[in-house]
Design a protein around this motif. Structure first.
Motif, PDB file in Angstrom:
ATOM      1  N   GLY A 198      -6.708   4.254   0.087  1.00  0.00           N
ATOM      2  CA  GLY A 198      -6.998   5.220   1.243  1.00  0.00           C
ATOM      3  C   GLY A 198      -6.973   6.679   0.494  1.00  0.00           C
ATOM      4  O   GLY A 198      -6.869   6.667  -0.646  1.00  0.00           O
ATOM      5  N   PHE A 199      -7.420   7.626   1.301  1.00  0.00           N
ATOM      6  CA  PHE A 199      -7.591   9.112   0.698  1.00  0.00           C
ATOM      7  C   PHE A 199      -7.060   9.979   1.836  1.00  0.00           C
ATOM      8  O   PHE A 199      -7.138   9.928   2.865  1.00  0.00           O
ATOM      9  CB  PHE A 199      -9.094   9.492   0.417  1.00  0.00           C
ATOM     10  CG  PHE A 199      -9.454   8.780  -0.956  1.00  0.00           C
ATOM     11  CD1 PHE A 199      -9.304   9.006  -2.270  1.00  0.00           C
ATOM     12  CD2 PHE A 199      -9.988   7.517  -0.683  1.00  0.00           C
ATOM     13  CE1 PHE A 199      -9.684   8.479  -3.337  1.00  0.00           C
ATOM     14  CE2 PHE A 199     -10.541   6.526  -1.853  1.00  0.00           C
ATOM     15  CZ  PHE A 199     -10.331   7.347  -3.147  1.00  0.00           C
ATOM     16  N   ALA A 200      -6.428  11.100   1.102  1.00  0.00           N
ATOM     17  CA  ALA A 200      -6.044  12.154   1.938  1.00  0.00           C
ATOM     18  C   ALA A 200      -6.571  13.496   1.209  1.00  0.00           C
ATOM     19  O   ALA A 200      -6.396  13.565   0.046  1.00  0.00           O
ATOM     20  CB  ALA A 200      -4.428  12.236   2.162  1.00  0.00           C
ATOM     21  N   ASP A 201      -6.711  14.510   2.186  1.00  0.00           N
ATOM     22  CA  ASP A 201      -7.497  15.731   1.605  1.00  0.00           C
ATOM     23  C   ASP A 201      -6.336  16.952   1.898  1.00  0.00           C
ATOM     24  O   ASP A 201      -6.312  17.197   3.111  1.00  0.00           O
ATOM     25  CB  ASP A 201      -8.708  15.935   2.496  1.00  0.00           C
ATOM     26  CG  ASP A 201      -9.595  17.448   1.851  1.00  0.00           C
ATOM     27  OD1 ASP A 201      -8.850  18.086   1.084  1.00  0.00           O
ATOM     28  OD2 ASP A 201     -10.534  17.738   2.525  1.00  0.00           O
ATOM     29  N   ALA A 233      -7.470   5.707   5.947  1.00  0.00           N
ATOM     30  CA  ALA A 233      -5.991   5.051   5.754  1.00  0.00           C
ATOM     31  C   ALA A 233      -6.155   3.649   4.602  1.00  0.00           C
ATOM     32  O   ALA A 233      -7.210   3.106   4.735  1.00  0.00           O
ATOM     33  CB  ALA A 233      -5.522   4.513   7.049  1.00  0.00           C
ATOM     34  N   PRO A 234      -5.384   3.608   3.812  1.00  0.00           N
ATOM     35  CA  PRO A 234      -5.367   2.619   2.942  1.00  0.00           C
ATOM     36  C   PRO A 234      -5.212   1.058   3.737  1.00  0.00           C
ATOM     37  O   PRO A 234      -4.410   1.115   4.634  1.00  0.00           O
ATOM     38  CB  PRO A 234      -4.354   2.705   1.862  1.00  0.00           C
ATOM     39  CG  PRO A 234      -3.129   3.407   2.601  1.00  0.00           C
ATOM     40  CD  PRO A 234      -4.006   4.262   3.730  1.00  0.00           C
ATOM     41  N   VAL A 235      -5.965  -0.048   3.327  1.00  0.00           N
ATOM     42  CA  VAL A 235      -5.651  -1.145   3.984  1.00  0.00           C
ATOM     43  C   VAL A 235      -4.672  -1.616   3.128  1.00  0.00           C
ATOM     44  O   VAL A 235      -5.020  -1.964   1.797  1.00  0.00           O
ATOM     45  CB  VAL A 235      -7.273  -2.059   4.236  1.00  0.00           C
ATOM     46  CG1 VAL A 235      -6.860  -3.282   4.693  1.00  0.00           C
ATOM     47  CG2 VAL A 235      -8.088  -0.908   4.881  1.00  0.00           C
ATOM     48  N   MET A 277      -4.550   7.199  -2.161  1.00  0.00           N
ATOM     49  CA  MET A 277      -3.171   6.595  -1.550  1.00  0.00           C
ATOM     50  C   MET A 277      -3.474   5.260  -1.565  1.00  0.00           C
ATOM     51  O   MET A 277      -4.011   4.427  -1.040  1.00  0.00           O
ATOM     52  CB  MET A 277      -3.457   6.905  -0.140  1.00  0.00           C
ATOM     53  CG  MET A 277      -3.294   8.464   0.431  1.00  0.00           C
ATOM     54  SD  MET A 277      -3.507   8.528   2.330  1.00  0.00           S
ATOM     55  CE  MET A 277      -1.868   7.778   2.755  1.00  0.00           C
ATOM     56  N   ARG A 278      -2.192   4.768  -2.599  1.00  0.00           N
ATOM     57  CA  ARG A 278      -1.826   3.388  -2.876  1.00  0.00           C
ATOM     58  C   ARG A 278      -0.461   3.306  -2.795  1.00  0.00           C
ATOM     59  O   ARG A 278       0.414   3.384  -3.583  1.00  0.00           O
ATOM     60  CB  ARG A 278      -2.166   3.032  -4.704  1.00  0.00           C
ATOM     61  CG  ARG A 278      -3.721   3.324  -4.849  1.00  0.00           C
ATOM     62  CD  ARG A 278      -3.817   2.891  -6.406  1.00  0.00           C
ATOM     63  NE  ARG A 278      -5.256   2.960  -6.705  1.00  0.00           N
ATOM     64  CZ  ARG A 278      -5.706   4.064  -7.107  1.00  0.00           C
ATOM     65  NH1 ARG A 278      -5.380   5.262  -7.156  1.00  0.00           N
ATOM     66  NH2 ARG A 278      -7.160   3.968  -7.318  1.00  0.00           N
TER      67      ARG A 278
END
Length: 171
Positions: free
Chosen positions: A152-155, A162-164, A116-117
């Protein structure tokens, strides 16, 4: 390489029922090129899909596989998957090589774990963690993610991390 294909009649992709090169022909065979029929046999032997070999002694019976408990196996597989994903994220955060980090990200994406960007997207505190702010005079940019500081990453749509992000704010 073309000479070997002409001599053996093999297809360009190595498939077909061409015989394995022997003698002079073996010298013309490209390195690592295995005819399709031979490759199929190698795969069958390696993964056990080929015919079962006879027992070493006539009175020895083959041992059958235990019937798996699918509920326990599924729970264990899911727990193992979660642990491996966390390990990959840990390794990716610490990878000194951009190529290694990229390869880990590609491997995770192949199993449904996406990076996640959210650069340019509207800041959403449910999906993003604000790590900083950048002042802007452009009202249209206010509340928009200026930059992703930590990916960040989502499965499969479920947020793992969560992306910072840095967010545009009004001056």
């Amino acid at each position: 390489m073309a000479a070997w294909f002409r001599k053996t009649g093999a297809d360009s992709d190595g498939s077909g029922d061409a015989p394995e090169p022997e003698g002079e022909e073996a010298l013309d065979a490209p390195t690592g090129q295995i005819p399709g029929a031979r490759l199929s046999k190698i795969i069958e032997e390696a993964d056990g899909t080929g015919s079962q070999a006879e027992a070493s002694e006539p009175d020895v019976q083959p041992v059958g596989l235990a019937v798996p408990d699918t509920a326990v196996d599924l729970d264990q597989a899911l727990a193992d998957r979660k642990a491996l994903i966390q390990l990959c994220l840990y390794a990716m955060d610490r990878a000194r090589s951009g190529g290694v980090a990229e390869r880990l990200e590609q491997g995770l994406a192949a199993i449904g774990v996406t990076a996640m960007r959210p650069d340019g997207q509207r800041f959403d505190p449910a999906l993003h963690e604000a790590g900083g702010a950048v002042p802007t005079g452009d009202v249209a940019l206010e509340g928009t993610v200026a930059e992703t500081e930590v990916v960040g990453f989502a499965d499969r749509g479920r947020l793992l991390r969560a992306p910072v992000v840095t967010v545009y704010t009004r001056r």
